[in-house]
Design a protein around this motif. Sequence first.
Motif, PDB file in Angstrom:
ATOM      1  N   ALA A 103     -42.319 -21.843  26.467  1.00  0.00           N
ATOM      2  CA  ALA A 103     -42.399 -20.841  25.399  1.00  0.00           C
ATOM      3  C   ALA A 103     -42.136 -21.460  24.030  1.00  0.00           C
ATOM      4  O   ALA A 103     -42.611 -20.974  23.016  1.00  0.00           O
ATOM      5  CB  ALA A 103     -41.377 -19.725  25.669  1.00  0.00           C
ATOM      6  N   GLY A 104     -41.404 -22.559  24.014  1.00  0.00           N
ATOM      7  CA  GLY A 104     -41.091 -23.208  22.743  1.00  0.00           C
ATOM      8  C   GLY A 104     -42.246 -24.040  22.210  1.00  0.00           C
ATOM      9  O   GLY A 104     -42.197 -24.518  21.080  1.00  0.00           O
ATOM     10  N   ASN A 105     -43.247 -24.266  23.016  1.00  0.00           N
ATOM     11  CA  ASN A 105     -44.349 -25.127  22.589  1.00  0.00           C
ATOM     12  C   ASN A 105     -45.667 -24.539  23.084  1.00  0.00           C
ATOM     13  O   ASN A 105     -46.475 -25.200  23.710  1.00  0.00           O
ATOM     14  CB  ASN A 105     -44.132 -26.524  23.171  1.00  0.00           C
ATOM     15  CG  ASN A 105     -44.905 -27.577  22.423  1.00  0.00           C
ATOM     16  OD1 ASN A 105     -45.688 -27.255  21.525  1.00  0.00           O
ATOM     17  ND2 ASN A 105     -44.703 -28.826  22.783  1.00  0.00           N
ATOM     18  N   THR A 134     -36.326 -18.388  21.856  1.00  0.00           N
ATOM     19  CA  THR A 134     -35.663 -17.355  21.049  1.00  0.00           C
ATOM     20  C   THR A 134     -34.631 -17.981  20.118  1.00  0.00           C
ATOM     21  O   THR A 134     -34.549 -17.643  18.939  1.00  0.00           O
ATOM     22  CB  THR A 134     -34.967 -16.333  21.972  1.00  0.00           C
ATOM     23  OG1 THR A 134     -35.914 -15.916  22.959  1.00  0.00           O
ATOM     24  CG2 THR A 134     -34.487 -15.118  21.201  1.00  0.00           C
ATOM     25  N   ALA A 135     -33.880 -18.951  20.671  1.00  0.00           N
ATOM     26  CA  ALA A 135     -32.863 -19.607  19.851  1.00  0.00           C
ATOM     27  C   ALA A 135     -33.502 -20.338  18.672  1.00  0.00           C
ATOM     28  O   ALA A 135     -32.893 -20.501  17.626  1.00  0.00           O
ATOM     29  CB  ALA A 135     -32.056 -20.578  20.717  1.00  0.00           C
ATOM     30  N   ARG A 136     -34.745 -20.772  18.845  1.00  0.00           N
ATOM     31  CA  ARG A 136     -35.420 -21.472  17.760  1.00  0.00           C
ATOM     32  C   ARG A 136     -36.133 -20.508  16.814  1.00  0.00           C
ATOM     33  O   ARG A 136     -36.885 -20.922  15.947  1.00  0.00           O
ATOM     34  CB  ARG A 136     -36.474 -22.423  18.327  1.00  0.00           C
ATOM     35  CG  ARG A 136     -35.869 -23.658  18.942  1.00  0.00           C
ATOM     36  CD  ARG A 136     -36.981 -24.609  19.294  1.00  0.00           C
ATOM     37  NE  ARG A 136     -36.488 -25.648  20.187  1.00  0.00           N
ATOM     38  CZ  ARG A 136     -37.221 -26.191  21.146  1.00  0.00           C
ATOM     39  NH1 ARG A 136     -38.453 -25.773  21.353  1.00  0.00           N
ATOM     40  NH2 ARG A 136     -36.720 -27.130  21.889  1.00  0.00           N
ATOM     41  N   GLY A 137     -35.958 -19.226  17.046  1.00  0.00           N
ATOM     42  CA  GLY A 137     -36.553 -18.237  16.148  1.00  0.00           C
ATOM     43  C   GLY A 137     -38.016 -17.954  16.441  1.00  0.00           C
ATOM     44  O   GLY A 137     -38.724 -17.406  15.602  1.00  0.00           O
ATOM     45  N   ILE A 138     -38.473 -18.321  17.629  1.00  0.00           N
ATOM     46  CA  ILE A 138     -39.861 -18.015  17.988  1.00  0.00           C
ATOM     47  C   ILE A 138     -39.878 -16.655  18.668  1.00  0.00           C
ATOM     48  O   ILE A 138     -39.144 -16.436  19.640  1.00  0.00           O
ATOM     49  CB  ILE A 138     -40.439 -19.091  18.925  1.00  0.00           C
ATOM     50  CG1 ILE A 138     -40.359 -20.460  18.253  1.00  0.00           C
ATOM     51  CG2 ILE A 138     -41.873 -18.758  19.322  1.00  0.00           C
ATOM     52  CD1 ILE A 138     -40.673 -21.622  19.165  1.00  0.00           C
ATOM     53  N   GLN A 276     -44.759 -14.961  16.756  1.00  0.00           N
ATOM     54  CA  GLN A 276     -44.355 -15.230  15.382  1.00  0.00           C
ATOM     55  C   GLN A 276     -43.516 -16.475  15.351  1.00  0.00           C
ATOM     56  O   GLN A 276     -42.468 -16.544  15.985  1.00  0.00           O
ATOM     57  CB  GLN A 276     -43.506 -14.075  14.852  1.00  0.00           C
ATOM     58  CG  GLN A 276     -44.333 -12.856  14.484  1.00  0.00           C
ATOM     59  CD  GLN A 276     -43.439 -11.747  14.027  1.00  0.00           C
ATOM     60  OE1 GLN A 276     -42.436 -11.985  13.353  1.00  0.00           O
ATOM     61  NE2 GLN A 276     -43.773 -10.526  14.414  1.00  0.00           N
ATOM     62  N   GLN A 277     -44.000 -17.468  14.648  1.00  0.00           N
ATOM     63  CA  GLN A 277     -43.199 -18.669  14.474  1.00  0.00           C
ATOM     64  C   GLN A 277     -43.567 -19.324  13.158  1.00  0.00           C
ATOM     65  O   GLN A 277     -44.661 -19.123  12.644  1.00  0.00           O
ATOM     66  CB  GLN A 277     -43.397 -19.637  15.637  1.00  0.00           C
ATOM     67  CG  GLN A 277     -44.835 -20.089  15.805  1.00  0.00           C
ATOM     68  CD  GLN A 277     -45.015 -20.966  17.013  1.00  0.00           C
ATOM     69  OE1 GLN A 277     -44.089 -21.568  17.510  1.00  0.00           O
ATOM     70  NE2 GLN A 277     -46.232 -21.058  17.500  1.00  0.00           N
ATOM     71  N   THR A 278     -42.642 -20.103  12.634  1.00  0.00           N
ATOM     72  CA  THR A 278     -42.915 -20.736  11.356  1.00  0.00           C
ATOM     73  C   THR A 278     -43.673 -22.033  11.613  1.00  0.00           C
ATOM     74  O   THR A 278     -43.599 -22.609  12.704  1.00  0.00           O
ATOM     75  CB  THR A 278     -41.617 -21.051  10.592  1.00  0.00           C
ATOM     76  OG1 THR A 278     -41.525 -22.451  10.445  1.00  0.00           O
ATOM     77  CG2 THR A 278     -40.398 -20.553  11.326  1.00  0.00           C
TER      78      THR A 278
END
Lengths: 730, 93
Positions: A103-105, A134-138, A276-278
């Motif tokens: 999920a992070g990538n 989630t912890a990375r704000g994604i 949503q991710q930066t």
Amino acid sequence: MQLTRPSRETSAVALIGNPNTGKTTLFNALTGLSQRVGNYPGVTVERKTGSVELPDGAQIELLDLPGTYSLSATSPDEMIAVDVLLDEEQETRLDAVIAIVDAGNLRRNLYLVSQLLEADLPVVIALNMTDVATARGIRIDAIRLSSHLGVPVIPMVAQRRQGIDELRVALADVLCGPPQQPSTATLPDDLQRQVIRLLEWAKTDGGRPLARLEALRALVDDDGVIQDRLVNHHGQQITSKLADLRNAVGVSAPLSAIESEARYAWVQQILDGSVQQTDELRSSRSDKVDRVLTHRLAGLLIFVSISAMLFQGIYSWSAPLMDVIEGFFGALGGAVAAMLPEGALRSMIVDGIIAGVGGVLIFLPQIALLFLLISILEDCGYMARAALLMDRLLGNLGLSGRSFIPLLSSFACAVPGVMAARTISDQRDRFVTILVAPLMSCSARLPVYVLFIAAFIPDRTVLGGWIGLQGLTLLAMYSVGAVIAVPVALLLRLTLLRGTSSPFLLELPAYNWPTPRTVFLRVYGSCRAFIVRAGSVILAATIVMWALAYYPRSEEIHQDFDDQRSAVTVLPAPDRKAAIQQLDRAEAAAHLEASLLGQAGHFVQPVFEPMGWDWRIGMATLASFPAREIIISALGTIYSLGGDHDEDSGDMRRGLKNATHADGTPVFTVPVALSVMIFFALCAQCMSTLAVIQRETASWGWAAFSFTYMTLLAYAGAFGVYRLGLWLGW
Amino acid sequence: MMTFMPWRRRGESSLHEGPLSEWSRGRDAIVVDVPWADRLSCRLRELGLLPGVRLRVLRTGSRLVIQIGEARLALRRVDAAAIRVAAADPATI
């Protein structure tokens, strides 16, 4: 299991995903101890399967595929995934696919998904590591994502077993549900048209229909593995056919570039509105750790220290457990000897099986510890960093950092090491790696080193008390193969496997705490394999060895010694006991000399003489051709039958120390012990390794080559060390 | 064209645009061009190293580590020389 339920044929489901997405963790969580490791037909590739029970009570067979970034396979390892999807393996007709994504990538992970969705198989997406994301704000809207993709998406944290049940439910649904209508990437129309033309050609002129996936890969991956395979099937004509079709697409860029751009454009559409991710690149804690661990100086120092600790730890930490097992077998031997009447059966069980196989099983704690430490290092992500550091060194040898993991695994066992070389895409790189991998000191050599070090290397510290001489000798034995591998690899690169080193590209996964379950399953699996080996190959070899060393049982010798024994009965009691013991030993030795093994041993003695070996070591070495550990059981049997075994403690070390030549000088001196250790460090005495080399290189020639060059090296090394030892007066 | 600048340590160049192999650590870049022909660049493209993508160099030296998205990739300096990148944030020039 519900027995009342009408049984239905078990479905086969494959688990596929990028490397480092927690695939193994998910596989273990789904299957637990039901997993089995086998081989794919044809190629020897570790094929891990396990059964999973679905909520509706049905059992499915889950197949773990090697991690891959894309279906455009560049290495044999990645080819497996393609083959399974293409149903090249006739056994595995897939009913569905679980695609695990990080999920992070997501962006990169969905690339593979876009290819999977074209394979005409139901897909379930396991969206793993959502906690980290989630912890990375994604922020991921799984429902939207699912509707964009047209297949179920199950958020989960496999490591904490979250979402596993939901995944089971989703899997049951897709297996029984209506066909999926997944979204697919829009490849350029011109390309699609040529794919269809190729499919039609294959059906009519080609003689063998192709799958769409196969046709696309053949077109896009110029000179790829699929193209090679089509050439094998359809002859050279297909090469020009493919070239024509590629030209007909009418683009200037290579098709692979067109494909990746089209797929990433599709991925962007999927992500729009669901994730949503930066775009900002954020640093992680792993980056800070890597500043140290991949530092060109500090990193190397840490790497060397970790390796040294590994070997010292294996040697010293397992000692107490080994003593327990050793004591157990000693007591067992004594008990069995007391229960059975003297004769061939007792001899076979006590001298053959217990002294032999027991002698090997003593090393179980060390095997467990070695695999424990290696799997912890691998699971936490350190191995990729070590590969990065080693790429420079390996690059000088014409290899790449990719060879590091196969070579390092070979320190545990060359069989998985040789198989791990499948991740290397360049064939010559791969072959060089396979040929030097058996030089790495595997766990089967460990018992040999430990036995001889404990018996003959003095237990004192050197270098100002920093390290024990015994530990240092062990480290030296472990290094010798690796050091010799350097000129061997260079020489191979300059002669038989000429070529430049292939490029190096490796992902560094984020560091994480090792999953106890994954580590446990790995250690459990290797211990089981070790015990099975001890109970099969080693047991069989030991019994053969025992029989050769026991028969023919000469009555004359027995009679002769009986006469002598009656002669000493006139002596006073204390002298008599000692004299009888001495006569018993002499009788055993005489029987051994007269046995088939003894006769053969004297015949081949001249071959082993230059290395300082007596015929017993020589025969034990010959006997250990199937597996190196056999030398332990063979020596155990020989010295037990030969009367050198210390029966009070069942301690083999003392047996070796007590062994004498006919003239009373000890068989083993420090140079002889070192010569045996060096021989076993360098030789190729392992049937499984030779068999796996044959299968992985698809040639008996390379297996024979490995055996020959390693045996010559071993002989030369043992000879050199023995002479050097004599000269130095050790 | 690369010029030889002995007074400038490797990785400290302040080029607006240049090969990835010369990019300094910690400075964000945008991919301008990835070669087509070879297998390595094929794989890099599949991993998302496409023109327009933002990256960061985390380790310099003979082996680079770059960050794309959440992934960290290690590759050789010689291979990185074929990839062209430009400064991500024009204001920092």
